[in-house]
Design a protein around this motif. Structure first.
Motif, PDB file in Angstrom:
ATOM      1  N   ARG A 124       0.832  -1.211   0.000  1.00  0.00           N
ATOM      2  CA  ARG A 124       0.000   0.000   0.000  1.00  0.00           C
ATOM      3  C   ARG A 124       0.862   1.255   0.000  1.00  0.00           C
ATOM      4  NH1 ARG A 124      -4.300  -0.603   4.599  1.00  0.00           N
ATOM      5  NH2 ARG A 124      -4.740  -2.757   4.259  1.00  0.00           N
ATOM      6  N   ILE A 125       1.947   1.216   0.791  1.00  0.00           N
ATOM      7  CA  ILE A 125       2.841   2.380   0.854  1.00  0.00           C
ATOM      8  C   ILE A 125       3.449   2.630  -0.505  1.00  0.00           C
ATOM      9  CG2 ILE A 125       5.034   3.216   1.791  1.00  0.00           C
ATOM     10  CD1 ILE A 125       4.282   1.865   4.427  1.00  0.00           C
ATOM     11  N   ARG A 163       2.251   1.771  -3.426  1.00  0.00           N
ATOM     12  CA  ARG A 163       1.208   2.282  -4.340  1.00  0.00           C
ATOM     13  C   ARG A 163       0.847   3.725  -4.031  1.00  0.00           C
ATOM     14  NH1 ARG A 163      -3.206  -1.823  -3.749  1.00  0.00           N
ATOM     15  NH2 ARG A 163      -1.818  -3.522  -3.408  1.00  0.00           N
ATOM     16  N   THR A 164       0.813   4.025  -2.722  1.00  0.00           N
ATOM     17  CA  THR A 164       0.491   5.407  -2.369  1.00  0.00           C
ATOM     18  C   THR A 164       1.589   6.340  -2.843  1.00  0.00           C
ATOM     19  OG1 THR A 164      -0.640   4.599  -0.402  1.00  0.00           O
ATOM     20  CG2 THR A 164      -0.063   6.921  -0.420  1.00  0.00           C
ATOM     21  N   GLN A 165       2.817   5.964  -2.706  1.00  0.00           N
ATOM     22  CA  GLN A 165       3.924   6.796  -3.152  1.00  0.00           C
ATOM     23  C   GLN A 165       3.895   6.952  -4.671  1.00  0.00           C
ATOM     24  OE1 GLN A 165       7.446   4.991  -1.587  1.00  0.00           O
ATOM     25  NE2 GLN A 165       7.351   6.084   0.354  1.00  0.00           N
TER      26      GLN A 165
END
Length: 176
Positions: free
Chosen positions: A170-171, A173-175
């Motif tokens: 998730r991190i 993808r968020t970045q």
């Protein structure tokens, strides 16, 4: 043999089949003797050990009992053979019982070692069979509880690792 003689020294009864042998008649007690006197002499049978005892203080006669040294030697040889045979059976039985008890005592230990080796290779579902409620049985039970705890801990670690990977994913993808 046994010979019962009257007070005059004549034989009244004996254990021989065909009469008293002549060499024993030559060795018949003639002189006065002490109660329970034991004497030895030789004949074709070997050395004879004879005991004489008066019957009713000698008024009813004399009881002579004897045996040859060959009889004693044969008896001792028979006894030695019997003892050796019993010893051989005892050694065989002791060895068989020892092997059986060794097998019965080491079987639970072998199962415990095999289960420990399987866990060491990563099979956390391995368990040791509990054969009895003795010390080894209690050790196997404690080992199985430890294996259960390791398996639970391993599942928790795997779940945390999946959660960590999911969070990392998730991190990333968020970045992006």
């Amino acid at each position: 043999y046994i010979i019962v003689r009257d007070s005059g020294g004549r034989p009244l009864a004996h254990t021989f089949h065909h009469g008293i042998p002549s060499d024993l008649e030559r060795h018949a007690p003639t002189a006065p003797f002490r109660i329970g006197e034991i004497r030895t002499f030789r004949n074709e049978e070997g050395t004879i050990i004879e005991a004489r005892h008066p019957i009713l203080n000698g008024h009813a006669g004399v009881l002579q009992m004897a045996f040859s040294d060959k009889t004693v030697v044969q008896g001792v040889a028979t006894l030695v053979n019997s003892v050796l045979e019993a010893l051989a059976y005892s050694i065989f039985a002791g060895t068989a019982l020892g092997l059986l008890l060794t097998h019965l005592l080491t079987k639970p230990i072998r199962h415990l070692v095999q289960a420990a080796q399987r866990i060491g290779q990563g099979d956390f579902g391995a368990r040791s069979r509990v054969f009895a409620a003795d010390e080894i049985g209690r050790l196997a039970t404690a080992f199985n509880r430890m294996a259960d705890s390791l398996e639970t801990y391993r599942r928790e670690v795997q779940e945390k690792e999946r959660t960590r990977l999911s969070l990392l994913d998730r991190i990333v993808r968020t970045q992006e």
